[in-house]
Design an enzyme around this catalytic site. Structure first.
Site, PDB file in Angstrom:
ATOM      1  N   GLN A 102       0.841  -1.195   0.000  1.00 46.84           N
ATOM      2  CA  GLN A 102       0.000   0.000   0.000  1.00 46.84           C
ATOM      3  C   GLN A 102       0.881   1.253   0.000  1.00 46.84           C
ATOM      4  O   GLN A 102       1.707   1.451   0.895  1.00 46.84           O
ATOM      5  CB  GLN A 102      -0.936   0.020   1.218  1.00 46.84           C
ATOM      6  CG  GLN A 102      -2.004   1.104   1.069  1.00 46.84           C
ATOM      7  CD  GLN A 102      -2.896   1.254   2.268  1.00 46.84           C
ATOM      8  OE1 GLN A 102      -2.413   1.334   3.400  1.00 46.84           O
ATOM      9  NE2 GLN A 102      -4.201   1.338   2.055  1.00 46.84           N
ATOM     10  N   TYR A 182      -6.353  10.477   4.453  1.00 50.79           N
ATOM     11  CA  TYR A 182      -4.962  10.825   4.144  1.00 50.79           C
ATOM     12  C   TYR A 182      -4.904  11.698   2.876  1.00 50.79           C
ATOM     13  O   TYR A 182      -5.940  12.126   2.357  1.00 50.79           O
ATOM     14  CB  TYR A 182      -4.113   9.550   4.069  1.00 50.79           C
ATOM     15  CG  TYR A 182      -4.053   8.886   5.429  1.00 50.79           C
ATOM     16  CD1 TYR A 182      -3.457   9.555   6.501  1.00 50.79           C
ATOM     17  CD2 TYR A 182      -4.651   7.662   5.682  1.00 50.79           C
ATOM     18  CE1 TYR A 182      -3.435   8.999   7.782  1.00 50.79           C
ATOM     19  CE2 TYR A 182      -4.635   7.090   6.950  1.00 50.79           C
ATOM     20  CZ  TYR A 182      -4.026   7.764   7.999  1.00 50.79           C
ATOM     21  OH  TYR A 182      -4.013   7.225   9.252  1.00 50.79           O
ATOM     22  N   ARG A 229      -7.823   2.193  -3.107  1.00 51.52           N
ATOM     23  CA  ARG A 229      -8.677   2.079  -1.918  1.00 51.52           C
ATOM     24  C   ARG A 229      -9.427   3.388  -1.644  1.00 51.52           C
ATOM     25  O   ARG A 229      -8.829   4.462  -1.645  1.00 51.52           O
ATOM     26  CB  ARG A 229      -7.830   1.739  -0.685  1.00 51.52           C
ATOM     27  CG  ARG A 229      -8.716   1.477   0.528  1.00 51.52           C
ATOM     28  CD  ARG A 229      -8.007   0.918   1.730  1.00 51.52           C
ATOM     29  NE  ARG A 229      -8.915   0.027   2.433  1.00 51.52           N
ATOM     30  CZ  ARG A 229      -8.839  -0.294   3.715  1.00 51.52           C
ATOM     31  NH1 ARG A 229      -7.857   0.155   4.455  1.00 51.52           N
ATOM     32  NH2 ARG A 229      -9.728  -1.097   4.264  1.00 51.52           N
ATOM     33  N   GLY A 322      -9.290  -7.137   8.443  1.00 49.50           N
ATOM     34  CA  GLY A 322      -8.210  -6.454   9.134  1.00 49.50           C
ATOM     35  C   GLY A 322      -7.850  -7.151  10.431  1.00 49.50           C
ATOM     36  O   GLY A 322      -7.050  -8.090  10.451  1.00 49.50           O
TER      37      GLY A 322
HETATM   38  C1  LIG Z   1      -3.930  -1.645  13.575  1.00 48.27           C
HETATM   39  C2  LIG Z   1      -4.588  -1.104  12.346  1.00 48.27           C
HETATM   40  C3  LIG Z   1      -3.835  -0.429  11.407  1.00 48.27           C
HETATM   41  C4  LIG Z   1      -4.426   0.019  10.210  1.00 48.27           C
HETATM   42  N1  LIG Z   1      -3.643   0.610   9.263  1.00 48.27           N
HETATM   43  C5  LIG Z   1      -4.155   0.874   8.031  1.00 48.27           C
HETATM   44  C6  LIG Z   1      -3.307   1.257   6.951  1.00 48.27           C
HETATM   45  O1  LIG Z   1      -2.073   1.339   7.065  1.00 48.27           O
HETATM   46  N2  LIG Z   1      -3.904   1.512   5.757  1.00 48.27           N
HETATM   47  C7  LIG Z   1      -5.255   1.413   5.573  1.00 48.27           C
HETATM   48  O2  LIG Z   1      -5.743   1.647   4.463  1.00 48.27           O
HETATM   49  N3  LIG Z   1      -6.065   1.026   6.573  1.00 48.27           N
HETATM   50  C8  LIG Z   1      -5.544   0.734   7.780  1.00 48.27           C
HETATM   51  N4  LIG Z   1      -6.363   0.260   8.774  1.00 48.27           N
HETATM   52  C9  LIG Z   1      -7.786  -0.012   8.480  1.00 48.27           C
HETATM   53  C10 LIG Z   1      -7.980  -1.459   8.081  1.00 48.27           C
HETATM   54  O3  LIG Z   1      -7.418  -1.719   6.802  1.00 48.27           O
HETATM   55  C11 LIG Z   1      -9.481  -1.827   8.050  1.00 48.27           C
HETATM   56  O4  LIG Z   1     -10.134  -0.919   7.203  1.00 48.27           O
HETATM   57  C12 LIG Z   1     -10.124  -1.770   9.420  1.00 48.27           C
HETATM   58  O5  LIG Z   1      -9.354  -2.487  10.381  1.00 48.27           O
HETATM   59  C13 LIG Z   1     -11.550  -2.348   9.395  1.00 48.27           C
HETATM   60  O6  LIG Z   1     -11.511  -3.713   9.012  1.00 48.27           O
HETATM   61  P1  LIG Z   1     -11.731  -4.878  10.101  1.00 48.27           P
HETATM   62  O7  LIG Z   1     -13.036  -4.578  10.774  1.00 48.27           O
HETATM   63  O8  LIG Z   1     -11.764  -6.155   9.312  1.00 48.27           O
HETATM   64  O9  LIG Z   1     -10.586  -4.800  11.071  1.00 48.27           O
HETATM   65  C14 LIG Z   1      -5.813  -0.172   9.989  1.00 48.27           C
HETATM   66  C15 LIG Z   1      -6.564  -0.808  10.980  1.00 48.27           C
HETATM   67  C16 LIG Z   1      -5.973  -1.284  12.133  1.00 48.27           C
HETATM   68  C17 LIG Z   1      -6.811  -2.032  13.136  1.00 48.27           C
END
Ligand SMILES: Cc1cc2nc3c(=O)[nH]c(=O)nc-3n(C[C@H](O)[C@H](O)[C@H](O)COP(=O)(O)O)c2cc1C
Length: 369
Positions: A102, A182, A229, A322
């Site tokens: 990414q 962002y 994304r 995630g």
């Molecule tokens: C610890 C953590 C770090 C994340 N870092 C990013 C990231 O670097 N880039 C991004 O697009 N989303 C990031 N997200 C968002 C996740 O990609 C995802 O959208 C979010 O966790 C919801 O999905 P889930 O319910 O399956 O966890 C992050 C989420 C978490 C929990």
């Protein structure tokens, strides 16, 4: 007829044959705790453990020194970082997995402490009133510097260079992080972009930078290795304030993405409840599946049941998980065997070292004894 769960069906993405639709969502883990911000052995171990994902999308990786906003996030702009990422891609490929990186620029979600005292860059000088995670802990964000046309041009170049480096490092493709408040999302939104030049004002102008980045990246890799994304209904988090223009802006972007043969479009359902906000869309997959013609990946708070259902309903082709992938490195195996799931530990999401990173058990280890 196959009795396989929809999530476990293979899928072709560009030239890649992915073994399932259980993808790993990009997640910042802040483990690149070294002066070069390069990934190293523990990153290779972490991603190797998760190689059974149909596709891994790495944590956001800054495309330049100016793109950073959090401590210990890895970059993709230097030779040392490319060498570090080679360890990661090699590990994932040895396990027959696939991995995209990414590409990230945080824009105003940063702090002068990361930039030798200079202001973070953003479309306009508007403080998001958020917190930035600096080497000295959380600090209030500041009013950023509105980017000059020269700085915008340089940023597009930096995305292209990040993609070039990603190819050198052995990645299967890149995901453009134009989501979650962002830099690129800041350009899209009329509440964070009040520019009066060709990058502000109309929908076409506010979204122009994304298409310029896609065009630039296409010069160094095939477009079927590029993912995008978006988080259309993001509101009230990461400094984002949606308005009446928000959804028409995303409608325009997603329609226009049909002009490209991208690897995929990665959408998130709203991160907060937006059902009371008349101008926001509470059902992202439902709205955009009929519009987007290519591979559509959906995210946010899915589990096995909801994931299978949304694919069966034809509203998405794959699901990005995630937090479940943080604590269940072999998530597809667990879905296949209906094995119990491990809980994630939020306190170690961003801490250095292997604790809470590479020490979650595989299902066979859980069953031993
Ligand atoms: C610890 C953590 C770090 C994340 N870092 C990013 C990231 O670097 N880039 C991004 O697009 N989303 C990031 N997200 C968002 C996740 O990609 C995802 O959208 C979010 O966790 C919801 O999905 P889930 O319910 O399956 O966890 C992050 C989420 C978490 C929990």
């Amino acid at each position: 007829m196959s009795t396989k769960q929809a999530l476990l069906e293979p899928i072709q993405v560009g030239d890649l044959n992915l073994s399932n639709r259980v993808w790993m969502a990009p997640m910042t883990r802040s483990r690149a705790a070294n002066p070069e911000n390069k990934p190293f052995e523990i990153h290779a171990k972490y991603y190797r453990q998760r190689a059974s994902a149909g596709l891994i999308i790495t944590e956001g990786s800054q495309i330049s020194k100016r793109a950073v906003g959090y401590i210990n996030t890895p970059g993709i702009y230097s030779q040392e970082q490319v060498e570090g990422w080679k360890k990661v891609t090699k590990a994932v490929h040895e396990e027959n997995g696939h991995i995209f990186i990414q590409l990230w620029h945080v824009g105003r979600i940063s702090h002068p402490d990361f930039h030798g005292g200079e202001l973070p860059l953003a479309p306009s000088a508007i403080n998001p009133n958020e917190k930035s995670y600096t080497p000295e802990g959380f600090k209030e964000t500041v009013t950023p510097k509105a980017m000059s046309l020269e700085e915008i041009k340089q940023t597009i170049e930096d995305f292209k260079n990040g993609a070039k480096n990603a190819m050198k490092a052995g990645f299967d493709g890149v995901e453009i992080h134009s989501s979650n408040g962002y830099l690129l999302h800041q350009f899209f939104s009329a509440t964070s972009n009040v520019r009066t030049d060709e990058y502000g004002g109309s929908i076409e102008n506010r979204t122009k930078i994304l298409f310029e980045i896609i065009e630039a990246i296409k010069e160094v890799m095939p477009e079927n290795k590029i993912g995008v994304r978006l988080n259309p209904s993001l509101n009230g988090v990461f400094g984002m304030k949606a308005d009446e223009k928000t959804i028409p802006t995303f409608d325009y972007i997603i329609n226009k993405l049909n002009d490209y043969n991208l690897a995929y479009l990665h959408l998130s359902e709203p991160f907060t409840d937006v059902s009371d906000i008349p101008y926001l869309e509470p059902n992202i997959a439902k709205r955009y599946r009929p519009i987007y013609k290519g591979t559509l990946v959906i995210n946010n708070a899915f589990d096995q049941e909801k994931g299978n259902k949304i694919i069966e309903e034809g509203l998405a082709d794959a699901v990005a998980f995630g937090k479940l992938f943080i604590s269940n490195p072999d998530l597809p195996v667990r879905f296949e065997t209906n094995a119990p799931l491990e809980e994630w530990d939020q306190s170690t999401f961003y801490t250095p070292g292997e604790k809470g990173y590479t020490d979650y058990p595989l299902v066979e280890e859980t069953n031993v004894g």
